[in-house]
Scaffold this motif. Structure first.
Motif: not given
Length: 384
Positions: A39-58
């Protein structure tokens, strides 16, 4: 051949692979996404997402879904073992960069949802072991599949990358971390500090305090590979308490069964071979000192989808132009993060002095935030 008739295979359902799959499908490609786990799973806990990553989500149309319940802190601080602030970076304000801290599971689910809604065929339990420059992928069960484009986003130990001989340099860093997600509650830090992002230094050890939602706290314990007590699993809480007595209540609540992972840095000769492209940790793994591993993977994946869909020339030419456009920012970020790792073994006073200099320098601040303030390629093309 028009993009509507082209087919892509994406190998790996991490942040880079999911972003690439969704962005390609939104631009008219048929896409099959292969994930080796059941299954698709998340490896890790939390993540920092700065402006560039947030722009990709938009750009993908999943910003609201991904950041629901996320934390927006007012400042990111570095402190010494006595709790004194030696560096302070304002964020999420008029003059500061944008930063959300997000539960990795929520981010993965949002990207997987975007891929599924765009028509991506997601195949789990599918392990790719090699690729050829003409677009053929070989799988562990002996089957072979050919496509117009292959995206290798299969992690730092990428078998597809290595089958193509693309690796130039791989460095196993002399540091690593145990990461965990614990219930967030008052008392771990002073009330005035609870909303902040704080990195504490003591000798060669670091503790990263990161609120990631209203009720969850992401904590990373960083130490050198030769620090046997600090990297011990189960967690040696007494060893960490000796370094950070001010964080006694926090350390007492940490998960003793955490996993310790070593940081890595790697560079490729090229990001593509024929019609096979490589991105994410498979292409540009970096230590996490800038919080840009995920953001760079997502930004690069969006740029890839734009380049192969709307660029000029054949696909190999488009891939070369994609690398020429995206690599300078990502390589700069990798190397800056790599150099920050050199702060770890320094004695406390010289390190504090260097962090104070970085805090005052506008040019170093711009260099540090280059990726965070980059507008990703493809931001002007939103999904239908």
């Amino acid at each position: 051949m028009s993009s509507a008739t082209r087919h892509a295979q994406v190998i790996g359902a991490g942040l880079g692979g999911l972003t690439a799959a969704a962005a390609l499908a939104q631009r008219g490609w048929t896409v099959r996404l292969h994930e080796r786990d059941p299954e698709i799973r998340a490896i890790g806990a939390g993540i920092y997402l700065w402006g560039n990553g947030l722009s990709v989500l938009r750009a993908l149309g999943v910003f609201d879904e991904a950041v629901e319940g996320a934390h927006l802190g007012p400042v990111a601080e570095s402190r010494d073992r006595h709790g004194h602030v030696v560096e302070s970076i304002p964020i999420n304000g008029e003059h500061g960069p944008e930063l959300y801290t997000i539960l990795r599971r929520r981010l993965i689910d949002a990207l997987a949802g975007a891929a599924a809604r765009a028509g991506v065929e997601i195949v789990t339990g599918s392990t790719a072991v090699a690729a050829t420059p003409d677009g053929e992928v070989k799988f562990a069960d002996g089957t072979r599949r050919r496509s117009d484009l292959v995206v290798a986003a299969d992690g730092v130990n990428s078998r597809l990358r290595d089958s193509l001989g693309l690796l130039r340099r791989r460095v196993r860093m002399p540091q690593g971390a145990a990461r965990m997600l614990i219930p967030r509650r008052p008392g771990f830090v002073a009330p005035a500090d609870e909303a902040k992002y704080i990195e504490y230094f003591s000798g060669s050890r670091r503790i990263l305090y990161t609120p990631s939602s209203a009720d969850r706290l992401y904590v990373a314990l960083v130490c050198s590979t030769g620090d046997e007590h600090a990297r011990r699993v189960p967690l040696d809480k007494d060893a960490w308490l000796r370094s950070f007595p001010l964080l006694e209540e926090l350390i007492g609540c940490l998960d003793a069964e955490s996993r310790w992972d070593r940081f890595e840095f790697l560079e490729l000769r090229r990001w593509s071979a024929g019609v096979v492209s490589v991105l994410g940790d498979a292409a540009h793994a970096q230590p996490p000192y800038l919080g840009q591993g995920g953001g760079c993977a997502m930004m690069n994946a969006l740029g890839l989808a734009e380049a192969v869909t709307f660029g000029e020339g054949d696909l190999e030419t488009r891939l070369r132009r994609w690398e020429a456009a995206e690599r300078p920012v990502i390589q700069h970020t990798q190397r800056f993060s790599y150099r920050l790792g050199h702060l770890n073994p320094l004695p406390d006073r010289p390190r504090a002095a260097l962090l104070a200099v970085m805090n005052r320098s506008r040019s170093l601040a711009r260099m540090r935030m280059r990726a965070a303030t980059t507008i990703p390629t493809g931001m002007n093309r939103f999904p239908a």
